[in-house]
Design a protein around this motif. Structure first.
Motif, short mmCIF file in Angstrom:
data_model
loop_
_atom_site.label_atom_id
_atom_site.label_comp_id
_atom_site.label_asym_id
_atom_site.label_seq_id
_atom_site.Cartn_x
_atom_site.Cartn_y
_atom_site.Cartn_z
N HIS A 95 -12.74 -4.96 -47.76
CA HIS A 95 -13.85 -4.26 -46.84
C HIS A 95 -14.20 -4.84 -45.40
O HIS A 95 -14.81 -4.53 -44.52
CB HIS A 95 -15.06 -3.97 -47.73
N PHE A 96 -13.35 -5.94 -45.04
CA PHE A 96 -13.81 -6.77 -44.11
C PHE A 96 -13.60 -6.09 -42.77
O PHE A 96 -14.25 -6.47 -41.59
CB PHE A 96 -13.18 -8.36 -44.09
N TRP A 97 -12.67 -5.35 -42.64
CA TRP A 97 -12.49 -4.60 -41.54
C TRP A 97 -13.50 -3.53 -41.11
O TRP A 97 -13.92 -3.45 -39.93
CB TRP A 97 -11.13 -3.84 -41.41
N LEU A 98 -14.21 -3.28 -42.16
CA LEU A 98 -15.19 -1.94 -41.80
C LEU A 98 -16.28 -2.43 -41.02
O LEU A 98 -16.77 -1.77 -39.98
CB LEU A 98 -15.51 -1.43 -43.37
N PRO A 99 -17.24 -3.38 -41.33
CA PRO A 99 -18.49 -3.78 -40.64
C PRO A 99 -17.91 -4.21 -38.98
O PRO A 99 -18.62 -3.72 -38.06
CB PRO A 99 -18.82 -5.21 -41.20
N LYS A 100 -16.89 -4.94 -38.89
CA LYS A 100 -16.39 -5.16 -37.36
C LYS A 100 -16.10 -3.79 -36.80
O LYS A 100 -16.44 -3.64 -35.67
CB LYS A 100 -15.06 -5.87 -37.61
N ALA A 101 -15.29 -2.96 -37.42
CA ALA A 101 -15.07 -1.51 -36.63
C ALA A 101 -16.35 -0.66 -36.31
O ALA A 101 -16.44 -0.07 -35.32
CB ALA A 101 -14.06 -0.77 -37.80
N HIS A 102 -17.20 -0.80 -37.25
CA HIS A 102 -18.59 -0.03 -36.94
C HIS A 102 -19.60 -0.66 -35.90
O HIS A 102 -19.88 0.14 -34.96
CB HIS A 102 -19.42 0.13 -38.34
N VAL A 103 -19.34 -1.87 -36.09
CA VAL A 103 -20.42 -2.72 -34.97
C VAL A 103 -19.69 -2.28 -33.50
O VAL A 103 -20.54 -2.14 -32.58
CB VAL A 103 -20.61 -4.09 -35.43
N TYR A 104 -18.72 -2.35 -33.40
CA TYR A 104 -17.96 -2.55 -32.16
C TYR A 104 -17.50 -1.02 -31.52
O TYR A 104 -16.96 -1.07 -30.39
CB TYR A 104 -16.91 -3.56 -31.74
N SER A 105 -17.56 -0.18 -32.46
CA SER A 105 -17.08 1.39 -32.20
C SER A 105 -18.32 2.10 -31.61
O SER A 105 -19.40 1.97 -31.88
CB SER A 105 -16.49 2.06 -33.37
N PRO A 106 -18.14 3.05 -30.62
CA PRO A 106 -19.24 3.76 -30.16
C PRO A 106 -19.84 4.85 -31.32
O PRO A 106 -19.05 4.85 -32.14
CB PRO A 106 -18.47 4.68 -29.14
N ILE A 107 -20.85 5.52 -30.92
CA ILE A 107 -21.41 6.09 -31.81
C ILE A 107 -20.61 7.27 -32.62
O ILE A 107 -20.38 7.53 -33.69
CB ILE A 107 -22.92 7.03 -31.19
N PHE A 108 -19.63 7.97 -31.74
CA PHE A 108 -19.10 9.14 -32.28
C PHE A 108 -17.91 8.35 -33.26
O PHE A 108 -17.18 8.97 -34.21
CB PHE A 108 -18.30 10.03 -31.21
#
Length: 435
Positions: free
Chosen positions: A194-207
């Motif tokens: 799951h390590f990619w998920l928090p990184k992808a969420h934190v740095y991606s825009p709202i949509f």
């Protein structure tokens, strides 16, 4: 419907965002009037709908409409056209994933959906760290899914078919089981992958966060359900391994949520815990568990997406996602505080939410699978309630950080929260449609 979506593309480059949104609502209406009472309905060439894909397609189009509502805050520039086009192509690929009756085509569009998301994170994400998070996402998914592609070629070479309803014999090979589910475990994501998920969420825009939490995590569950019907005996033999890892992982990730200092990070980790519960329901291989995990996917898709919207409302005003700066919102945004309370409650599966019904189904199936899992389930639910309370109380109570000015919440943002809320409550009233 595919041609309908293709002919919508010229509207995108004419900046007609409202008409595009209405067009997606029209697709939803067309889906609702379709008859899907049969096992496979509306069959044509490689396409068809059944119970597993129907509601996920509805969720895809619904979240897409809400994404366009978020995009309206952007200025009407040329970059907005590209943004809408990337969002549109992502929803189109996701629609095709859920529509195909062939494993190979499902896999192809499962991979294609990664490209628009990668562009969204790289192009419209926050901070330079988005480059690393995009690579994390890309390589995790690519590394896990290439063995699946080779496995599908191997199956096609032996049987000459890759359709869902074809009989692929009986196999007891653990290697085949690992290859067939590993790609979807990473996408789900299972604890330890799951390590990619928090990184992808934190740095991606709202949509990006909305579509990632709302739909893309559900492809993992959908793929596991499909491959479960391919080799049932393997799942019977080896599901206890993933069940144990998921049980332990959901408990551990719930504890990790309690030490987060970033609001988006906490919501992302809570997604890992909830999808772990969903996976446990699937792996029991009972109808109760399968229905419960399916309900969890839909309920979590709406609830998690709404929480990301709420965190973005705070972020746009305070330019920070830190718990230490997002304080005292109940004093300055009392109407949004009500939405915070409702969605944090629904995140811990309080009635009358759809998540509550799903957790009842999941605990019944878990107790049938292994009696001792009831104790772990109670712990996971208890700590889930803890981190939901933590999220609500820490952000809404306390002394407001006075170095930032306050601006009012717009009608568009209220509408966005309201549109997330209605289906979660309404779906529990029409639950007989799922059976």
């Amino acid at each position: 419907m595919i041609f309908y979506m293709i002919f919508m593309i010229p509207l995108i480059f004419m900046n007609l965002i409202v008409i595009i949104q209405y067009s997606f609502f029209l697709i939803l209406l067309l889906l609702f009037v379709k008859n899907f009472e049969f096992f496979f309905c509306n069959l044509s060439y490689l396409f068809g709908l059944d119970y597993f894909s129907y509601w996920l397609i509805v969720l895809t189009f619904y979240i897409t409409c809400l994404m366009y509502l978020c995009c309206m805050s952007f200025s009407l520039s040329m970059s907005l056209c590209y943004l809408i086009f990337v969002n549109f192509s992502l929803s189109f690929f996701l629609y095709l994933v859920f529509c195909f009756l062939n494993y190979l085509f499902m896999y192809m569009f499962f991979e294609f959906s990664l490209v628009p998301l990668f562009i969204i994170i790289m192009g419209w994400g926050y901070q330079p760290d988005r480059l690393i998070s995009g690579l994390y996402l890309f390589f995790y998914t690519l590394f896990a899914s290439l063995p699946l592609f080779l496995f599908l070629i191997y199956v096609y070479d032996i049987y000459g078919s890759l359709f869902f309803d074809y009989s692929y014999g009986v196999s007891f090979s653990f290697f085949i089981h690992l290859v067939s589910v590993f790609a979807f475990m990473v996408k789900l994501p299972l604890f330890m992958f799951h390590f990619w998920l928090p990184k992808a969420h934190v740095y991606s825009p709202i949509f990006g966060s909305m579509v990632l939490a709302g739909i893309l995590l559900k492809i993992g569950g959908y793929g596991i359900i499909r491959f479960m019907f391919m080799y049932e005996y393997i799942f019977n033999n080896y599901s206890y391994l993933w069940y144990s890892l998921s049980l332990f992982g959901s408990l551990l990730v719930s504890l990790i949520c309690l030490i987060q200092g970033d609001i988006k990070c906490l919501i992302a980790y809570s997604s890992v815990a909830h999808m772990g519960l969903s996976l446990m329901g699937m792996l029991t291989m009972t109808k109760t568990g399968l229905v419960g995990s399916y309900f969890m996917m839909i309920g979590h898709g709406l609830c998690s997406s709404a929480l990301f919207c709420l965190s973005n409302i705070s972020y746009e005003r305070f330019v920070s996602r830190s718990f230490y700066l997002n304080k005292g919102l109940i004093t300055f945004m009392p109407s949004v505080c009500l939405f915070w309370f409702i969605f944090c409650s629904f995140n811990m599966s309080c009635p009358p939410s759809f998540n509550f019904l799903s957790e009842i189904y999941i605990i019944i199936s878990m107790m049938m699978f292994w009696g001792g899992s009831g104790f772990y389930f109670l712990l996971i639910s208890f700590i889930s309630a803890f981190f939901s309370f933590y999220l609500f109380s820490y952000s809404n109570h306390g002394i407001f950080h006075n170095s930032y000015c306050f601006s009012f919440v717009t009608l568009r943002e209220y509408f966005l929260c309201f549109l997330h809320l209605v289906p979660i409550i309404y779906l529990i009233m029409i639950v007989d449609l799922f059976f």
